[in-house]
Design a protein around this motif. Structure first.
Motif, mmCIF file in Angstrom:
data_model
loop_
_atom_site.group_PDB
_atom_site.id
_atom_site.type_symbol
_atom_site.label_atom_id
_atom_site.label_comp_id
_atom_site.label_asym_id
_atom_site.label_seq_id
_atom_site.Cartn_x
_atom_site.Cartn_y
_atom_site.Cartn_z
ATOM 1 N N VAL A 90 -18.318 9.935 -6.685
ATOM 2 C CA VAL A 90 -17.206 9.022 -6.463
ATOM 3 C C VAL A 90 -15.981 9.535 -7.204
ATOM 4 C CG1 VAL A 90 -18.728 7.040 -6.100
ATOM 5 C CG2 VAL A 90 -17.863 7.521 -8.406
ATOM 6 N N GLU A 91 -14.831 8.934 -6.884
ATOM 7 C CA GLU A 91 -13.570 9.475 -7.402
ATOM 8 C C GLU A 91 -12.986 8.676 -8.548
ATOM 9 O OE1 GLU A 91 -10.994 9.741 -4.059
ATOM 10 O OE2 GLU A 91 -12.181 11.283 -3.044
ATOM 11 N N ASN A 92 -13.402 7.426 -8.719
ATOM 12 C CA ASN A 92 -12.781 6.613 -9.768
ATOM 13 C C ASN A 92 -13.741 5.536 -10.246
ATOM 14 O OD1 ASN A 92 -12.434 4.242 -7.989
ATOM 15 N ND2 ASN A 92 -10.930 5.549 -6.959
ATOM 16 N N GLY A 113 -7.101 4.890 -5.274
ATOM 17 C CA GLY A 113 -7.308 4.941 -6.716
ATOM 18 C C GLY A 113 -6.828 3.724 -7.469
ATOM 19 N N ALA A 114 -6.586 2.612 -6.765
ATOM 20 C CA ALA A 114 -6.229 1.376 -7.462
ATOM 21 C C ALA A 114 -7.369 0.980 -8.391
ATOM 22 C CB ALA A 114 -5.944 0.264 -6.454
ATOM 23 N N GLN A 115 -7.016 0.428 -9.550
ATOM 24 C CA GLN A 115 -8.022 0.136 -10.569
ATOM 25 C C GLN A 115 -8.482 -1.315 -10.591
ATOM 26 O OE1 GLN A 115 -4.980 2.064 -11.558
ATOM 27 N NE2 GLN A 115 -5.572 2.995 -13.490
ATOM 28 N N GLY A 116 -7.817 -2.180 -9.816
ATOM 29 C CA GLY A 116 -8.200 -3.578 -9.836
ATOM 30 C C GLY A 116 -7.981 -4.239 -8.492
ATOM 31 N N PHE A 117 -8.828 -5.222 -8.189
ATOM 32 C CA PHE A 117 -8.721 -5.998 -6.957
ATOM 33 C C PHE A 117 -8.949 -7.460 -7.313
ATOM 34 C CE2 PHE A 117 -9.926 -1.734 -5.897
ATOM 35 C CZ PHE A 117 -9.063 -1.420 -4.860
ATOM 36 N N LEU A 156 0.810 -1.209 0.000
ATOM 37 C CA LEU A 156 0.000 0.000 0.000
ATOM 38 C C LEU A 156 0.845 1.262 0.000
ATOM 39 C CD1 LEU A 156 -2.953 -0.831 2.426
ATOM 40 C CD2 LEU A 156 -2.927 -0.833 -0.067
ATOM 41 N N THR A 157 1.939 1.252 0.768
ATOM 42 C CA THR A 157 2.833 2.414 0.781
ATOM 43 C C THR A 157 3.412 2.656 -0.605
ATOM 44 O OG1 THR A 157 3.403 2.048 3.101
ATOM 45 C CG2 THR A 157 4.919 3.392 1.807
ATOM 46 N N ALA A 158 3.825 1.563 -1.259
ATOM 47 C CA ALA A 158 4.387 1.688 -2.603
ATOM 48 C C ALA A 158 3.340 2.182 -3.596
ATOM 49 C CB ALA A 158 4.959 0.348 -3.055
ATOM 50 N N VAL A 159 2.118 1.657 -3.491
ATOM 51 C CA VAL A 159 1.054 2.071 -4.408
ATOM 52 C C VAL A 159 0.720 3.544 -4.207
ATOM 53 C CG1 VAL A 159 -1.401 1.797 -4.927
ATOM 54 C CG2 VAL A 159 0.067 -0.214 -4.733
#
Length: 219
Positions: free
Chosen positions: A203-205, A104-108, A70-73
């Motif tokens: 929403v933001e993304n 703001g990650a685009q995938g899970f 998470l820190t890196a992202v």
């Protein structure tokens, strides 16, 4: 970003388990649609790999030693023109997924996803889509009110018929290009619709918009 179909998606894979990385690399590269250009065992290595290889997509584990995922992202998504970022997770990490969603990650994606689903997700991410493993979606929906600024169906009622069509396709993980093809619109027009949909939903993304659509269950 929209890549030609014959050009493999360039992927950086970050996970502290070497055996898992090796297995994922074999699975992802098997069909020739994905090329793992670099691997990383921690967040610092991920940032170095992205800086050095300029991938289309970064697939990132959350819990890694030293600099965690998470820190890196969080750092990566502040860079100009970052890759699409997908979080690679397990069922017991809901808090981390919610945090990555806000970033703001685009995938899970789940680590035990079927190989074909992982490849399709990586390709869709490179094309600008938002990807949610259905099992993660089911876990996140009860947390939605704390993750996005959404209040019942009033926001959806503000959408035009065309905007609802765009939202439905967006919620299925479609990129702007794919939505444009499905609706007979230009990508520029779809981009404008997506922007309007995000604003109206508060929403933001794209991932947050997809969660709203799934919560309502209208499509």
């Amino acid at each position: 970003m929209r890549l030609p179909d014959l050009v493999p998606v360039r992927l950086v894979l970050a996970d502290d388990e070497a055996l898992l990385r090796r297995g994922l690399r074999v699975l992802l590269e098997a069909g020739g649609r994905v090329e793992v250009v670099a691997e990383a065992a921690d967040g610092a290595g991920l940032l170095d790999a992205v800086r050095g290889h300029r991938p289309d997509v970064a697939l990132v584990d959350v819990q890694m030693p030293g600099v965690d995922g998470l820190t890196a992202v969080r750092t990566l998504l502040t860079w100009p023109d970052p890759p699409a970022v997908a979080i690679l997770t397990t069922f017991d990490l809901d808090d981390y997924v919610a945090t990555a969603l806000d970033m703001g990650a685009q995938g899970f994606l789940l680590k035990d996803a079927e190989p074909e689903a992982l490849v399709r997700a990586v390709v869709d991410l490179a094309a600008g889509g938002a990807v949610l493993d259905p099992r993660i979606t089911a876990r996140l929906l009860p947390r939605l009110r704390g993750a996005v600024r959404f209040r019942g169906n009033a926001h959806l009622e503000a959408l035009s018929a065309r905007e609802k069509q765009v939202l439905a396709l967006l919620a299925s993980g479609q990129s702007n290009g794919a939505i444009a093809g499905a609706l007979g619109l230009s990508e520029a027009t779809v981009k404008s619709y997506v922007s309007t949909v995000l604003t109206k939903l508060g929403v933001e993304n794209r991932v947050q918009a997809a969660l709203v659509a799934h919560q309502v269950g209208a499509w």
